[in-house]
Design a protein around this motif. Structure first.
Motif, PDB file in Angstrom:
ATOM      1  N   GLU A 152       0.825  -1.212   0.000  1.00 33.71           N
ATOM      2  CA  GLU A 152       0.000   0.000   0.000  1.00 33.71           C
ATOM      3  C   GLU A 152       0.858   1.261   0.000  1.00 33.71           C
ATOM      4  N   GLN A 153       0.234   2.357  -0.445  1.00 36.86           N
ATOM      5  CA  GLN A 153       0.836   3.689  -0.383  1.00 36.86           C
ATOM      6  C   GLN A 153       1.084   4.076   1.076  1.00 36.86           C
ATOM      7  N   LYS A 154       2.177   4.726   1.342  1.00 35.54           N
ATOM      8  CA  LYS A 154       2.405   5.124   2.727  1.00 35.54           C
ATOM      9  C   LYS A 154       2.588   6.633   2.855  1.00 35.54           C
ATOM     10  N   GLU A 155       1.600   7.330   2.338  1.00 38.03           N
ATOM     11  CA  GLU A 155       1.625   8.790   2.461  1.00 38.03           C
ATOM     12  C   GLU A 155       0.295   9.277   2.987  1.00 38.03           C
ATOM     13  N   GLY A 156       0.194  10.570   3.208  1.00 41.13           N
ATOM     14  CA  GLY A 156      -1.081  11.159   3.581  1.00 41.13           C
ATOM     15  C   GLY A 156      -1.357  11.104   5.070  1.00 41.13           C
ATOM     16  N   THR A 157      -2.589  11.541   5.396  1.00 43.01           N
ATOM     17  CA  THR A 157      -3.024  11.706   6.774  1.00 43.01           C
ATOM     18  C   THR A 157      -2.859  10.441   7.620  1.00 43.01           C
ATOM     19  N   LEU A 158      -3.143   9.300   6.981  1.00 39.67           N
ATOM     20  CA  LEU A 158      -3.220   8.064   7.756  1.00 39.67           C
ATOM     21  C   LEU A 158      -1.874   7.378   7.968  1.00 39.67           C
ATOM     22  N   ALA A 159      -0.865   7.835   7.213  1.00 36.48           N
ATOM     23  CA  ALA A 159       0.399   7.090   7.179  1.00 36.48           C
ATOM     24  C   ALA A 159       0.964   6.773   8.564  1.00 36.48           C
ATOM     25  N   LYS A 211       1.185   3.147  10.348  1.00 35.57           N
ATOM     26  CA  LYS A 211       2.509   2.581  10.600  1.00 35.57           C
ATOM     27  C   LYS A 211       2.617   2.068  12.042  1.00 35.57           C
ATOM     28  N   GLN A 212       2.105   2.875  12.962  1.00 36.78           N
ATOM     29  CA  GLN A 212       2.130   2.482  14.376  1.00 36.78           C
ATOM     30  C   GLN A 212       1.335   1.182  14.583  1.00 36.78           C
ATOM     31  N   ALA A 213       0.168   1.132  13.936  1.00 36.49           N
ATOM     32  CA  ALA A 213      -0.680  -0.053  14.068  1.00 36.49           C
ATOM     33  C   ALA A 213       0.001  -1.274  13.456  1.00 36.49           C
ATOM     34  N   PHE A 214       0.601  -1.055  12.302  1.00 38.25           N
ATOM     35  CA  PHE A 214       1.269  -2.158  11.612  1.00 38.25           C
ATOM     36  C   PHE A 214       2.421  -2.715  12.457  1.00 38.25           C
ATOM     37  N   THR A 215       3.208  -1.809  13.019  1.00 40.06           N
ATOM     38  CA  THR A 215       4.329  -2.235  13.861  1.00 40.06           C
ATOM     39  C   THR A 215       3.828  -3.076  15.026  1.00 40.06           C
ATOM     40  N   PHE A 270     -10.023  10.984  14.270  1.00 37.30           N
ATOM     41  CA  PHE A 270      -9.702   9.636  13.816  1.00 37.30           C
ATOM     42  C   PHE A 270      -8.498   9.048  14.573  1.00 37.30           C
ATOM     43  N   GLY A 271      -8.683   7.837  15.049  1.00 38.49           N
ATOM     44  CA  GLY A 271      -7.577   7.124  15.690  1.00 38.49           C
ATOM     45  C   GLY A 271      -7.207   7.634  17.075  1.00 38.49           C
ATOM     46  N   LYS A 272      -7.946   8.628  17.554  1.00 42.30           N
ATOM     47  CA  LYS A 272      -7.577   9.254  18.823  1.00 42.30           C
ATOM     48  C   LYS A 272      -8.012   8.426  20.044  1.00 42.30           C
ATOM     49  N   TYR A 273      -8.988   7.551  19.855  1.00 41.22           N
ATOM     50  CA  TYR A 273      -9.578   6.899  21.027  1.00 41.22           C
ATOM     51  C   TYR A 273      -9.251   5.412  21.115  1.00 41.22           C
ATOM     52  N   THR A 274      -8.473   4.939  20.151  1.00 43.86           N
ATOM     53  CA  THR A 274      -8.171   3.511  20.108  1.00 43.86           C
ATOM     54  C   THR A 274      -6.682   3.277  20.337  1.00 43.86           C
ATOM     55  N   ASP A 275      -6.388   2.418  21.275  1.00 51.80           N
ATOM     56  CA  ASP A 275      -4.990   2.092  21.545  1.00 51.80           C
ATOM     57  C   ASP A 275      -4.604   0.852  20.748  1.00 51.80           C
ATOM     58  N   VAL A 276      -3.947   1.082  19.627  1.00 56.44           N
ATOM     59  CA  VAL A 276      -3.625  -0.053  18.746  1.00 56.44           C
ATOM     60  C   VAL A 276      -2.503  -0.930  19.301  1.00 56.44           C
ATOM     61  N   THR A 277      -1.809  -0.430  20.314  1.00 58.57           N
ATOM     62  CA  THR A 277      -0.732  -1.252  20.870  1.00 58.57           C
ATOM     63  C   THR A 277      -1.284  -2.263  21.868  1.00 58.57           C
ATOM     64  N   LYS A 278      -2.528  -2.020  22.308  1.00 58.57           N
ATOM     65  CA  LYS A 278      -3.102  -2.847  23.357  1.00 58.57           C
ATOM     66  C   LYS A 278      -4.007  -3.943  22.800  1.00 58.57           C
ATOM     67  N   HIS A 279      -4.763  -3.592  21.790  1.00 57.33           N
ATOM     68  CA  HIS A 279      -5.753  -4.541  21.273  1.00 57.33           C
ATOM     69  C   HIS A 279      -5.329  -5.029  19.891  1.00 57.33           C
ATOM     70  N   HIS A 280      -5.042  -6.322  19.829  1.00 57.85           N
ATOM     71  CA  HIS A 280      -4.477  -6.923  18.624  1.00 57.85           C
ATOM     72  C   HIS A 280      -5.287  -6.633  17.356  1.00 57.85           C
ATOM     73  N   ALA A 285      -5.290  -3.180  15.814  1.00 63.14           N
ATOM     74  CA  ALA A 285      -4.062  -2.905  15.059  1.00 63.14           C
ATOM     75  C   ALA A 285      -4.213  -3.409  13.626  1.00 63.14           C
ATOM     76  N   VAL A 286      -4.770  -4.622  13.482  1.00 59.64           N
ATOM     77  CA  VAL A 286      -4.975  -5.184  12.146  1.00 59.64           C
ATOM     78  C   VAL A 286      -5.881  -4.256  11.344  1.00 59.64           C
ATOM     79  N   ASN A 287      -6.993  -3.868  11.963  1.00 56.16           N
ATOM     80  CA  ASN A 287      -7.956  -3.021  11.270  1.00 56.16           C
ATOM     81  C   ASN A 287      -7.328  -1.690  10.871  1.00 56.16           C
ATOM     82  N   THR A 288      -6.642  -1.039  11.809  1.00 59.40           N
ATOM     83  CA  THR A 288      -6.081   0.288  11.543  1.00 59.40           C
ATOM     84  C   THR A 288      -5.010   0.231  10.448  1.00 59.40           C
TER      85      THR A 288
END
Lengths: 252, 432
Positions: free
Chosen positions: B20-27, B31-35, B130-140, B143-146
């Motif tokens: 996938e493209q890795k630019e823009g607002t969501l990048a 990336k944090q979620a993917f890691t 967007f993404g402000k209320y979900t801790d992607v490091t805590k819930h597996h 992270a996949v979804n994000t």
């Protein structure tokens, strides 16, 4: 209408009914009296189809059908009604919804069209009046928070709505004050006809002053030991059960 | 590490992200979620949150990551059969999270926006929340979804606007091969605004559907947001639904969740942060399970500020060999004095092989609070059943009456009569 022959029933291995015989014809009222633990409520439960009891011997026919072969709901649909000694509280089931469901299940069994909206409500109103039943109780949860008297009146209201052939009143007078007793009895008297019958289980002659029986039976140790007319109830009220117990002991 | 890796689906997720493209607002968020996903993978039962719910049999290697509509032509008839009788609502149809404009209503309400989520990324309200209320490091799974989502919705209602008619979102899951989707939702209900959303589900496949849904909700100051989630489906359906709610001062958020038999696997995470004063949060849940179904509800209520009230009542009815899980946590933080927090979980076990794990938890760090929690597990009241039968009511109907009566505390809280009737109908259906 009802014919009980040599009925024996036990609970948890203990025999309670020990060969009971009873014949009830349409238009009759039978009172069953007897000391505590003689098997009165067991008889009511067995007839209504409570699962806790094991029938070990005997037969019961109800309008020619083998009653013991029917499920509790089919007994009710065939026209048997038990007014409970301790009606069950069921929070969350509305009284009126319950009544409508019951009436229409019974009607469906008899191939009658369901009573809908207006028709049902007018019948209900009519029967409520008969029992001086507070209409607001109909909208409450079934028996929940009802007083003892209200619960018993609700039993008779159900009886009035379901129009059974045979109604068994299991100590309907217990927990009733004088006014409630009068109202309940008047209700029963208005409902009785030559086509239906009642079995009235009671400890006290008092109820039988209002609901006058054709026959009075004394149940003792799981058997009917004496039968008579309404005068027998008066005699029992006066003398108690000891003289009967003694004569039974002599027989044994 | 307390995780396990299901190799090829895991690899597929990694590969999809890498192409996938890795630019823009969501990048950065992606990336944090993917890691996090790369490190943690899918959760095993050794992860505390997944102790009673084994995901492994459902997250299988043959699943294909799927986006948008892939196969079945959806007809008007299918959608009509999914409507709630008597409910006057705006209909929004999504296929695997992708908006179907021809099957959905055009919604022209002042201040209201509903967009496919990737079309909203440049909007200020999106970027703010967007993404402000979900801790992607805590819930597996978050992270996949994000890391991987492409479909979903952005729903926005601006300050002081009211949409009277509920928005009925019909989620359709469909594909040709066993599949795994990542729908993503963001609801922003601004100050003083009022919104009602009803979500229902259809699965139209003969293949296995694993849907990993993530929803974020922002309820602004004095706003009112009502969210209904009515989960129905067939044995192919496997739903993981994670919802993060963030509430501001004096706002009201109600969540009604009804889980019905059919769906093989259901995991609901509902997390609510009460981040202001005088907030009200209500959670009403009913799970009626059957067959070999597993229904798992995890909720977290986080009281962060003083004078708030939360009320949670979940009721479960387990039939056959089904399993229910309820795990409800309430946190009352040090600042959250005068908190009123109530939690209740009642269960009725009807099946000989059915079971339930109920775990209420309270963690209180403030000293002037009113909190209560309770959990019960019971069986049918046979005396009540006998009573109903002696009035001529058959076994099936008597059981339905008693289950509806058991559920009454929850179903009675539904303010909308047509939704209440609909749910009572589903209960009756679900007991057959």
């Amino acid at each position: 209408m009802l014919s009980i022959k040599n009925l024996k029933a036990s609970v948890e291995g203990k025999e309670i009914l020990k060969g009971l015989n009873l014949e009830v014809k349409a238009g009759e009222i039978h009172a069953i009296m007897g000391p505590n633990g003689s098997g009165k409520s067991t008889l009511a439960s067995v007839l209504a189809g409570r699962e806790d009891y094991e029938i070990t011997e005997g037969e019961v026919s109800f309008d020619g059908k083998d009653l013991l072969d029917l499920s509790p709901e089919d007994r009710a649909r065939e026209g048997l009604f038990l007014a409970f000694q301790y009606p069950v509280e069921i929070p969350g089931v509305s009284n009126i919804n319950f009544l409508k469901t019951a009436v229409n299940e019974v009607r469906a069994y008899r191939n009658l069209a369901p009573l809908e909206g207006k028709e049902f409500l007018s019948t209900l109103k009519d029967r409520q009046k008969l029992l001086e039943f507070d209409a607001s109780l109909a909208n409450r949860s079934l028996n929940e928070g009802f007083s003892g008297g209200e619960k018993k009146r609700n039993e008779i209201l159900q009886l009035a709505m379901l129009e059974p052939k045979l109604a068994i009143l299991d100590e309907t007078d217990s927990g009733l004050d004088i006014d409630a007793l009068r109202i309940v009895s008047q209700g029963v008297n208005k409902l009785r006809s030559e086509n239906n019958a009642f079995i009235v289980i009671t400890h006290y002659q008092r109820l039988l002053e209002h609901i006058v029986p054709d026959y009075v039976h004394v149940l003792y140790k799981g058997k009917i030991v004496k039968s008579g007319t309404k005068e027998l109830a008066l005699e029992l009220e006066e003398k108690g059960y000891d003289w009967l117990k003694e004569s039974q002991a002599e027989l044994a | 590490m307390n995780t396990q890796i299901t190799s090829s689906l895991y690899d597929q997720c990694i590969a999809t992200y890498n192409t996938e493209q890795k630019e823009g607002t969501l990048a950065a968020i992606r990336k944090q979620a993917f890691t996090s996903f790369q490190k943690n993978g899918f959760p095993s039962t050794k992860v505390e949150d997944w102790k009673y719910t084994n995901l492994k049999p459902f997250i299988q290697d043959n699943l294909q990551l799927v986006y948008g509509e892939t196969s079945t032509a959806l007809t008007k008839e299918i959608i009509e059969s999914a409507l709630i009788p008597g409910l006057d609502a705006y209909i929004v149809v999504l296929v695997n999270g992708q908006l179907q404009k021809t099957l959905s209503h055009q919604i022209n309400e002042k201040g209201f926006t509903l967009l496919p989520i990737l079309e909203a990324t440049e909007l200020p309200a999106f970027q703010q929340h967007f993404g402000k209320y979900t801790d992607v490091t805590k819930h597996h799974l978050t992270a996949v979804n994000t890391a991987l989502f492409k479909d979903g919705l952005f729903v926005h209602l601006t300050k002081s606007q009211v949409v009277e008619k509920p928005i009925h979102i019909i989620h359709v899951s469909t594909a040709k091969t066993d599949f795994f989707t990542q729908p993503r939702y963001l609801y922003v209900v601004e100050e003083n605004a009022r919104l009602k959303v009803v979500e229902t589900y259809i699965t139209t496949t003969q293949v296995k559907a694993v849907v990993n849904q993530l929803t974020e909700v922002f309820v602004g100051k004095s706003a009112n947001f009502q969210q209904y989630n009515i989960q129905t489906g067939d044995a192919n359906a496997h739903f993981i639904q994670h919802t993060e709610v963030f509430q501001e001062t004096t706002s009201v958020y109600n969540n009604y969740k009804f889980s019905m038999p059919g769906i093989s696997f259901l995991r609901n995470n509902l997390h609510i942060a009460l981040d202001g004063e005088h907030i009200e949060s209500h959670m009403y849940g009913l799970y009626l399970s059957g067959g070999a179904q597993l229904v798992d509800n995890h909720t977290i209520v986080d009281h962060r500020k003083p004078n708030c009230q939360s009320n949670e009542h979940y009721k479960g009815v387990m039939q056959d060999a089904s399993t229910g899980v309820f795990n409800g946590k309430i946190f009352v933080q040090e600042d959250a004095q005068k908190t009123n927090a109530f939690q209740q979980n009642n269960n009725l076990i009807l099946g000989d092989k059915a079971s339930v794990n109920s775990k209420p938890q309270l963690e209180i760090f403030a000293d002037d609070v009113k909190c209560s929690h309770g959990s019960t597990i019971g069986q049918f009241n046979n005396e009540a059943l006998f009573y109903l039968k002696t009035r001529g009511i058959g076994d099936e109907k008597a059981k339905t009456l008693l289950v509806q009566a058991f559920a009454f505390d929850v179903t009675d809280k539904i303010p909308d009569e047509s939704i209440q009737d609909f749910v009572n109908g589903l209960i009756e259906e679900g007991l057959k």
